[in-house]
Structure formats: structure tokens, C-alpha cells
Design a protein around this motif. Sequence first.
Motif, PDB file in Angstrom:
ATOM      1  N   UNK A   1      71.375  32.432  74.246  1.00  0.00           N
ATOM      2  CA  UNK A   1      71.975  32.172  72.935  1.00  0.00           C
ATOM      3  C   UNK A   1      73.488  32.386  72.999  1.00  0.00           C
ATOM      4  N   UNK A   2      74.239  31.373  72.567  1.00  0.00           N
ATOM      5  CA  UNK A   2      75.693  31.464  72.559  1.00  0.00           C
ATOM      6  C   UNK A   2      76.170  31.978  71.199  1.00  0.00           C
ATOM      7  N   UNK A   3      77.458  32.272  71.134  1.00  0.00           N
ATOM      8  CA  UNK A   3      78.036  32.729  69.876  1.00  0.00           C
ATOM      9  C   UNK A   3      77.898  31.660  68.798  1.00  0.00           C
ATOM     10  N   UNK A   4      78.143  30.397  69.149  1.00  0.00           N
ATOM     11  CA  UNK A   4      78.045  29.320  68.171  1.00  0.00           C
ATOM     12  C   UNK A   4      76.599  29.139  67.707  1.00  0.00           C
ATOM     13  N   UNK A   5      75.649  29.299  68.625  1.00  0.00           N
ATOM     14  CA  UNK A   5      74.239  29.187  68.243  1.00  0.00           C
ATOM     15  C   UNK A   5      73.833  30.330  67.317  1.00  0.00           C
ATOM     16  N   UNK A   6      74.372  31.498  67.560  1.00  0.00           N
ATOM     17  CA  UNK A   6      74.129  32.619  66.654  1.00  0.00           C
ATOM     18  C   UNK A   6      74.741  32.328  65.285  1.00  0.00           C
TER      19      UNK A   6
ATOM     20  N   UNK B   1      74.911  29.529  63.886  1.00  0.00           N
ATOM     21  CA  UNK B   1      73.966  28.648  63.190  1.00  0.00           C
ATOM     22  C   UNK B   1      72.906  29.457  62.455  1.00  0.00           C
ATOM     23  N   UNK B   2      72.475  30.545  63.058  1.00  0.00           N
ATOM     24  CA  UNK B   2      71.500  31.416  62.398  1.00  0.00           C
ATOM     25  C   UNK B   2      72.086  32.037  61.139  1.00  0.00           C
ATOM     26  N   UNK B   3      73.327  32.507  61.230  1.00  0.00           N
ATOM     27  CA  UNK B   3      73.978  33.075  60.044  1.00  0.00           C
ATOM     28  C   UNK B   3      74.120  32.020  58.946  1.00  0.00           C
ATOM     29  N   UNK B   4      74.455  30.790  59.346  1.00  0.00           N
ATOM     30  CA  UNK B   4      74.613  29.729  58.348  1.00  0.00           C
ATOM     31  C   UNK B   4      73.276  29.433  57.663  1.00  0.00           C
ATOM     32  N   UNK B   5      72.193  29.452  58.417  1.00  0.00           N
ATOM     33  CA  UNK B   5      70.887  29.198  57.818  1.00  0.00           C
ATOM     34  C   UNK B   5      70.529  30.308  56.824  1.00  0.00           C
ATOM     35  N   UNK B   6      70.834  31.551  57.181  1.00  0.00           N
ATOM     36  CA  UNK B   6      70.553  32.666  56.278  1.00  0.00           C
ATOM     37  C   UNK B   6      71.349  32.526  54.984  1.00  0.00           C
TER      38      UNK B   6
ATOM     39  N   UNK C   1      73.594  41.532  66.062  1.00  0.00           N
ATOM     40  CA  UNK C   1      72.541  42.098  65.220  1.00  0.00           C
ATOM     41  C   UNK C   1      73.136  42.794  64.002  1.00  0.00           C
ATOM     42  N   UNK C   2      74.183  43.579  64.221  1.00  0.00           N
ATOM     43  CA  UNK C   2      74.824  44.294  63.118  1.00  0.00           C
ATOM     44  C   UNK C   2      75.414  43.317  62.100  1.00  0.00           C
ATOM     45  N   UNK C   3      76.013  42.231  62.575  1.00  0.00           N
ATOM     46  CA  UNK C   3      76.563  41.225  61.667  1.00  0.00           C
ATOM     47  C   UNK C   3      75.455  40.598  60.820  1.00  0.00           C
ATOM     48  N   UNK C   4      74.350  40.265  61.468  1.00  0.00           N
ATOM     49  CA  UNK C   4      73.252  39.625  60.760  1.00  0.00           C
ATOM     50  C   UNK C   4      72.670  40.570  59.710  1.00  0.00           C
ATOM     51  N   UNK C   5      72.446  41.816  60.084  1.00  0.00           N
ATOM     52  CA  UNK C   5      71.882  42.784  59.141  1.00  0.00           C
ATOM     53  C   UNK C   5      72.813  42.984  57.952  1.00  0.00           C
ATOM     54  N   UNK C   6      74.123  43.062  58.218  1.00  0.00           N
ATOM     55  CA  UNK C   6      75.084  43.239  57.127  1.00  0.00           C
ATOM     56  C   UNK C   6      75.044  42.052  56.171  1.00  0.00           C
ATOM     57  N   UNK C   7      74.937  40.851  56.720  1.00  0.00           N
ATOM     58  CA  UNK C   7      74.849  39.661  55.880  1.00  0.00           C
ATOM     59  C   UNK C   7      73.600  39.706  55.009  1.00  0.00           C
ATOM     60  N   UNK C   8      72.440  39.991  55.618  1.00  0.00           N
ATOM     61  CA  UNK C   8      71.209  39.995  54.835  1.00  0.00           C
ATOM     62  C   UNK C   8      71.188  41.129  53.814  1.00  0.00           C
ATOM     63  N   UNK C   9      71.751  42.269  54.172  1.00  0.00           N
ATOM     64  CA  UNK C   9      71.811  43.370  53.204  1.00  0.00           C
ATOM     65  C   UNK C   9      72.626  42.983  51.971  1.00  0.00           C
ATOM     66  N   UNK C  10      73.729  42.271  52.209  1.00  0.00           N
ATOM     67  CA  UNK C  10      74.534  41.820  51.074  1.00  0.00           C
ATOM     68  C   UNK C  10      73.730  40.873  50.190  1.00  0.00           C
ATOM     69  N   UNK C  11      73.025  39.927  50.815  1.00  0.00           N
ATOM     70  CA  UNK C  11      72.241  38.959  50.043  1.00  0.00           C
ATOM     71  C   UNK C  11      71.119  39.659  49.292  1.00  0.00           C
TER      72      UNK C  11
END
Length: 467
Positions: A343-348, A350-355, A392-402
Amino acid sequence: MEKKTTVISPEALQRQEGFCGRVREYWQAQGITPVAFVETYGCQQNEADSEQIRGMLEHCGYGLTDGPEGADLVIFNTCAIREHAEQRVFGNVGALVHTRRRHPRQKIFLCGCMMGQPAVVERVRKSYPYVDGVFSTHHLWELPQLLLGVLTTGKRVFSVEDSAGAIAEGLPVVRENKLKAWVSVMYGCNNFCSYCIVPYVRGRERSRQPEDILQECRALIAQGYKEITLLGQNVNSYGKDLGLGVDFADLMAQIASLPGDFRLRFMTSHPKDASHKLFDTIAAYPKICKQFHLPFQSGNDRVLHAMNRRYTSAQYLELVDYGRSLMPELVLTSDVIVGFPGETEEEFEDTLRLIERVRYDALFTFIFSPRGGTPAASMPDPTPKEEKNRRFDRLVALQNRISEEKHRAYIGRTFRVLIDGRDGDLLTARTDGGRLVRLSGGDGLIGQFRDVRITGSTTWSLTGELA
């Protein structure tokens, strides 16, 4: 692996009941009322399996206790999904050498998904000589026979033969919860996601007969259960192997049409098999909770292909949009893996954008954990652990905000909840969408559906008061 499902005959199950009787006689001859401790690791399917294990043990004359100290029998029902779960099991098995020393007649059994892996079984055989019995998920129904063998011969037993799996109807069950019940509608998995060990340890997909499931649900409703959760590794595949023309949506509609005051949930779904018909059914029946756990795992199509998920992000989003067009209040939860090999940074991103696009109510988040025997375990994985942790920390922070934003929008609204227990000074309850609510009140409210006005929120829960 043998691919033909075995349906255990009534005669074979009756023989197991006979073994239960012989275990009871064994203990009666010694003037002992034995006690057993069953500890469960992993998913809701394991919880349901443990309820059957406890049921068989009760038929064998065992009382149940809440810890290994002093228990005559300890059974660990294990999980193989992540390496951390395996290491935790081995650590706890290692600690049992001390309880065994203090209670020499204690017998120790290991079962569950870990015991479907030959390398794990061999490790237990060689390194844990005080483990008396090992059986895989396919042989759970044979527990009375295995237990009797250990008790009467003193020899270790290993029942781990490779199998497509079995269906055993009518096993006794001791349910831990008197309000909420697990009901397995099918077992196994045919998907072979490249990171997942489940098809190798739980066998191929096999569905229970609809009438057997309906009979179990009728009995639960008559006993006063208020919530039924249908279980399967991929419930959306239900019925494909039966040839009866009954799919999962049909099954849910039949259960939701049963008389009684209860609500119906299900898990887990695979997006490749989720249909518009399924969403239509959820929308049409008030007893079916407006909650959908739909794992997406990654927002990038190349990664999804490498995972062997067999859908694209666009197809996934189309399902989400259709569901919300029918049910704007639909609560969506999901699973996501960070740091899949390559998984590349850009592919990751994409996951944040989907969330951000979906705005889930909650996510179950995991850093990729290689499982031996799966294709992903041998894939090149150049991303450093530190980078995976950062993502992982970035993703969790995003979902916690949502999650916090979505929960804040509940304030001032009134919801029908099932009051299901107590946490300290406050009662606990769940909305139709599965959101946790805490409120003041007496224990007499436990087990009731009540309207609650939401007065406050956090990232993970809500507070409220009786309306």
C-alpha cells in the motif's frame, strides 16, 4: 480439503448425549460436582460456539465458573484472525501450568480457529504437554466423547482432521445474555480474501436449513429475548448451497414476520454479495435494525484486487448510496485494514477519501497482520512499521472526528432503545442503529424498550433521559 459438508445425523448426536451421561457417571463415582471455565477469544461466531460448548458441559454435569483457578476443566476457544490474538492465547495457556499445579486434576482443552492450523497444533503438541485436548471448529459437536476419553484414559486427544465442516443441529446451548441472542445461520467462507485465514480453519460455506433457524428464533422470542443477531462469516451468501430459492433477504423477512416484540440484527456482510434486495428488505421491516456492518477494507481498487475482495470502491459506494436513499437514518459501520502489503501513501489517501465520503458512524480499524498460510503473508511489504502506525493514527483521528460529529447530531432527538444492562451508576442501552446510550434509572428498566431523549454525546457514546 474435503469440500462436501457433513450434516451430523440425529443418531450421532444421540451417541454424544450418551457420552455426556458417562462423563456424569465418572464424576458421580468420585463424589465430585465438577466445574468448568470457558474463555472465548475473537468474533461473535466464537461466542456462539462457546455457548454450545457450555451447553454440552452442563449436560456432562459440569457447573460453570468465571476463572481457571480451581476449575476441573479449562477450555480456551481461540481466534486466528490476528497474530496478537494468537500470542495472547499462548501466553494465557502458559499461565495455566500454575493453576494445573495447584489443582492437579484440572484438564485443559484448546479449540477454535487456531486449532485449525497444523503448525499451531504441532506447537501445542510439542511445547504444551499439559494441554490434554485439542479440537478444531469442525469437531466441536464431539466434545463429550473427547472429554470422556481424556478423563478415563489420561491420554491426550487431538481431533483436528481437515474438513469442509459440519452442521450439527440441536446442540444444547447456555446463553450468557438473557436479552440478546446469537443465531448462526451459516458457517465457513468461500471468499479466500488474501489476508484471511478463516476459510482454511472454518471450512467452506454451509447454510442451515431455514426451518431450523426459524424454529430457533421462535423459541428465543417465546423465552423473552428482545434482540436476535444472525451470524455468518458472510451472511449475504446464505442459501446458495441449499438450492431452495431462499436467500439471506428472504430468511430475514421470514424471521422479521414472526410475532413478538423483538428486533433483528445481522453480521457480517461481504460487499460483493450485498444486493439491493437486501437493502429493500431492511427498509421494509420495522423489526430489522437500520444498521449495516459492511466492511470495505480499503478505498483503493488496486489494493482491493490484491486483497481478492472482488468489488471496486465505486461498486461499494453505489451500495452505500442505494441504502441511504432508502433509509437516510441508516447507521453504517465497517472494517478497514491499514498497511496492506505494498500500500502506497496515495492508496492510503484513497481510503481516507472514502471514509470522508461515506462518513461512517464507527469503524473497526486494524494494522495489517500477516497470517501464515495466506497469500498476503508472502507478499512484499516494504512499508516500515512506523509509517503504518502513522497512517493508522491519521485514520483513527479522522473517524473519531466523524463519529463525534455524528453523535452530536443526536442531541435533542428521541430514540427507541433497548435497555440492556448497567455500567456503574448508569443504565446502558442501544439504539436501533447500535449506538450506546447511558442513562439514569432503576434496574427494573433492564430488558425494556423505552423512548429516550438524547442529552449529550462523546465520540463513542450518547447520554440520555427517559422521554
